[in-house]
Design a protein around this motif. Structure first.
Motif, PDB file in Angstrom:
ATOM      1  N   TRP A 192       0.984  -1.040  -0.070  1.00 29.08           N
ATOM      2  CA  TRP A 192       0.052   0.183  -0.037  1.00 29.08           C
ATOM      3  C   TRP A 192       0.914   1.293  -0.086  1.00 29.08           C
ATOM      4  O   TRP A 192       0.687   2.110  -0.925  1.00 29.08           O
ATOM      5  CB  TRP A 192      -0.809  -0.015   1.339  1.00 29.08           C
ATOM      6  N   HIS A 226      -9.360   6.698  -3.603  1.00 34.22           N
ATOM      7  CA  HIS A 226      -8.042   6.663  -3.688  1.00 34.22           C
ATOM      8  C   HIS A 226      -7.690   8.098  -4.313  1.00 34.22           C
ATOM      9  O   HIS A 226      -8.370   8.880  -4.531  1.00 34.22           O
ATOM     10  CB  HIS A 226      -7.486   5.570  -4.913  1.00 34.22           C
ATOM     11  N   TRP A 245      -3.934  -0.350  -4.105  1.00 31.26           N
ATOM     12  CA  TRP A 245      -4.656   0.263  -2.827  1.00 31.26           C
ATOM     13  C   TRP A 245      -6.118  -0.635  -2.666  1.00 31.26           C
ATOM     14  O   TRP A 245      -7.024  -0.043  -2.384  1.00 31.26           O
ATOM     15  CB  TRP A 245      -4.988   1.841  -3.191  1.00 31.26           C
TER      16      TRP A 245
END
Ligand SMILES: Cn1cc(-c2ccnc(-n3ncc4cc(C(C)(C)C)cc(F)c4c3=O)c2CO)cc(Nc2ccncn2)c1=O
Length: 272
Positions: A192, A226, A245
C-alpha cells in the motif's frame, strides 16, 4: 568482536547530514577511508537493547537497493548506527528539487520506482516488513541510484506520537486501512505504502491528499476513495498504483508481481 560491532575508534565524525527520528545523522569516515553515515542516538529516543539484538539480523540484509547497515557502536552510550552513505539525500527532497529534470523523460521516474520495488521485493522475500516505506525514507546516490532506508527501525522508536496511529507523527497518509484500523503491518501494508510512494514520484515529491486533514484522510481511505492520477502519470503506471490500494490486503499484488509489471512498462516505453 563480531563483524557487525564497530568500535568508535574506527569512526571519524564529519559534517551533519540532518536530524532524523533518533537524532543527528553525520557524514563519517570508517577506518580512515570509507565514507559512511553515522546516526548518534538521542537519549530516550530508541529502545537500544532491542535494536542491538536485531542489528545482527539487519546487517545480513544485503541488496543493491537497500541502504546497507554496516554495524553499531554500542560499547559506549549513546549508541551509534553506521550505514552506507548516499550523497543525494532523501528521495522526497530530491524529487522536489531535481524533479523537473527527471520529468523531461518519464523513464527516470519509472526507473526510480523499479529500484525501490526491487529493494522491497528482497525484503518481502526475506519476510522483513519495512513499516514506514515512503519517498522520505528512500535515499538517492550517484546517477539516480535509489535505495530503501531505515527499514524496520520504527519498531524501536520510543516516541508515542510516532508509534501510535493517533499520534501527531504517525505516517497516516502512507497507512493502509488495516494499519489505520488494527495496526496490522505486513508486506501487504508495505505494498500500500509503495503505491503512495509511486504517487509521490509522479507528482515530483508532493504530499499525498493535499489539503486533507487526518480525519478526512482516514475517512477517504477506509471508504475506498483513492488518490487521483497525477497529471504526468501514464495510465499504465496509475493502474499499478491502484492495485496497491485494494482494501483487501490479499487482493494486493506482491512486490514480485509489481517488479514484472513495472519492467513490462519500461520495455513498452522504450519500444514506443
Ligand atoms: C545514510 N544517510 C542518512 C541520512 C539521514 C540524515 C538524517 N536523518 C535521516 N533519517 N531520516 C528518516 C528516518 C526515519 C526513521 C523511522 C524509524 C523510519 C521513522 C528512523 C531514522 F533513523 C531516520 C533517519 O535517521 C537520514 C536517513 O537515515 C542522509 C544521508 N545523506 C545525505 C546526503 C546529502 N544531504 C543529506 N543527507 C545518508 O546518506
Amino acid at each position: 568482536q563480531d563483524k557487525w560491532e564497530i568500535s568508535s575508534t574506527e569512526l571519524t565524525l564529519m559534517k551533519p547530514l540532518g536530524s532524523g527520528q533518533f537524532g543527528v545523522v553525520r557524514l563519517g569516515k570508517f577506518q580512515g577511508r570509507m565514507l559512511v553515515a553515522v546516526k548518534t542516538m538521542r537519549e530516550g529516543s530508541m529502545c537500544e537493547d532491542d535494536f542491538i539484538e536485531e542489528a545482527k539480523t539487519m546487517t545480513k540484509l544485503q541488496h543493491p537497493n537497500l541502504v546497507q547497515l554496516y554495524g553499531v557502536c554500542f560499547k559506549e552510550r549513546p549508541i551509534q548506527i553506521v550505514t552506507e552513505y548516499m550523497c543525494n539525500g532523501n528521495m522526497s527532497s530530491y524529487l522536489r528539487s531535481k524533479g523537473r529534470e527527471l520529468a523531461e523523460d518519464r523513464s527516470p521516474l519509472v526507473d526510480m520506482c523499479q529500484q525501490v520495488c526491487s529493494g522491497m521485493e528482497y525484503l518481502e522475500r526475506s519476510q522483513f516488513i519495512h513499516r514506514d516505506l515512503a519517498a522520505r525514507n528512500c535515499l538517492v546516490g550517484e546517477h539516480n541510484i535509489v535505495k530503501v532506508s531505515d527499514f524496520g527501525l520504527s519498531r524501536y522508536v520510543l516516541d508515542d506520537e510516532y508509534t501510535s496511529s493517533t499520534g501527531s507523527k504517525f505516517p497516516i497518509k502512507w497507512a493502509s486501512p488495516e494499519v489505520l484500523e488494527f495496526s496490522r503491518f505486513s508486506s501487504k501494508s508495505d505494498i500500500w505504502a509503495f503505491g503512495i510512494l509511486m504517487w509521490e514520484v509522479f507528482t515530483l515529491g508532493k504530499t499525498p491528499y493535499p489539503n486533507l486533514n487526518t480525519t478526512d484522510v482516514v475517512r477517504q481511505v477506509t471508504h475506498g476513495k483513492h488518490l487521483d492520477r497525477p497529471q504526468r502519470c501514464p495510465h499504465g503506471v496509475y493502474r499499478i498504483m491502484k492495485q496497491c490500494w485494494e482494501k483487501d490486503p490479499m487482493r494486493r499484488p506482491t512486490f514480485k508481481d509489481l517488479q514484472g509489471q513495472i519492467e513490462d512498462i519500461q520495455e513498452k516505453d522504450y519500444c514506443e
